[in-house]
Design an enzyme around this catalytic site. Sequence first.
Site, mmCIF file in Angstrom:
data_model
loop_
_atom_site.group_PDB
_atom_site.id
_atom_site.type_symbol
_atom_site.label_atom_id
_atom_site.label_comp_id
_atom_site.label_asym_id
_atom_site.label_seq_id
_atom_site.Cartn_x
_atom_site.Cartn_y
_atom_site.Cartn_z
ATOM 1 C CG HIS A 112 -1.816 -1.188 1.323
ATOM 2 N ND1 HIS A 112 -2.012 -1.987 2.447
ATOM 3 C CD2 HIS A 112 -2.900 -1.126 0.562
ATOM 4 C CE1 HIS A 112 -2.999 -2.577 2.266
ATOM 5 N NE2 HIS A 112 -3.736 -2.397 1.050
ATOM 6 C CE LYS A 138 -12.807 -7.845 4.170
ATOM 7 N NZ LYS A 138 -12.616 -6.928 2.715
ATOM 8 N NE ARG A 198 -2.222 -7.379 -4.503
ATOM 9 C CZ ARG A 198 -2.920 -7.226 -3.610
ATOM 10 N NH1 ARG A 198 -2.296 -7.543 -2.541
ATOM 11 N NH2 ARG A 198 -4.336 -7.154 -3.685
ATOM 12 C CB SER A 205 -3.923 -7.036 4.244
ATOM 13 O OG SER A 205 -3.632 -5.754 3.705
#
Length: 150
Positions: free
Chosen positions: A17, A41, A90, A127
């Site tokens: 990030h 979540k 990515r 993450s």
Amino acid sequence: MKKAVFPGSFDPITLGHVDIIERALPLFDEIILAIGINSEKKYMFSLEERVRFLNESFKDEPQIQVMTYNGLTVDFCKEQEAPFLLRGLRNGTDLDYEKAIAQTNFKLSGVESVFLLNSSGKSHISSSIVRDVIRNGGDYSFMVPNAVKK
Ligand code: ADP
């Protein structure tokens, strides 16, 4: 004034990030790091901790603000008068996933998504991998900014 929202869970913020944010700084006058609140979540870090990690990581950067939001990301962009959404890529899997979201967001609102590729050597950082290493007691320090290490 070019303003962008960089939305994410940041659970926790990683050097992936940070890489995207630092590379976006020359492109925008202001970047809002926006943590979306999703009550369905499960997160490893609380909202307060995630906000603190972001604030600490960018405390010397006047172009950056940290905020949280509920609801649609494009509604938050409109509220903040930010015409751009920033996302990082990515690999091809990220691109496939992001493409549909960006096209939907544009149809919904006219907010334009801007994608940046990470610099080489950062693609492996996510993450979810950081959380996995933490859960299993491994060394995650090379994947996160100092604020997360404490
Ligand atoms: P979300 O739950 O919305 O995917 P994340 O916090 O996981 O939130 O990611 C936010 C953004 O950061 C996404 O655009 C993601 O692709 C990007 N990102 C995360 N890690 C990296 C990395 N290592 N390199 C480039 N972009 C990354």
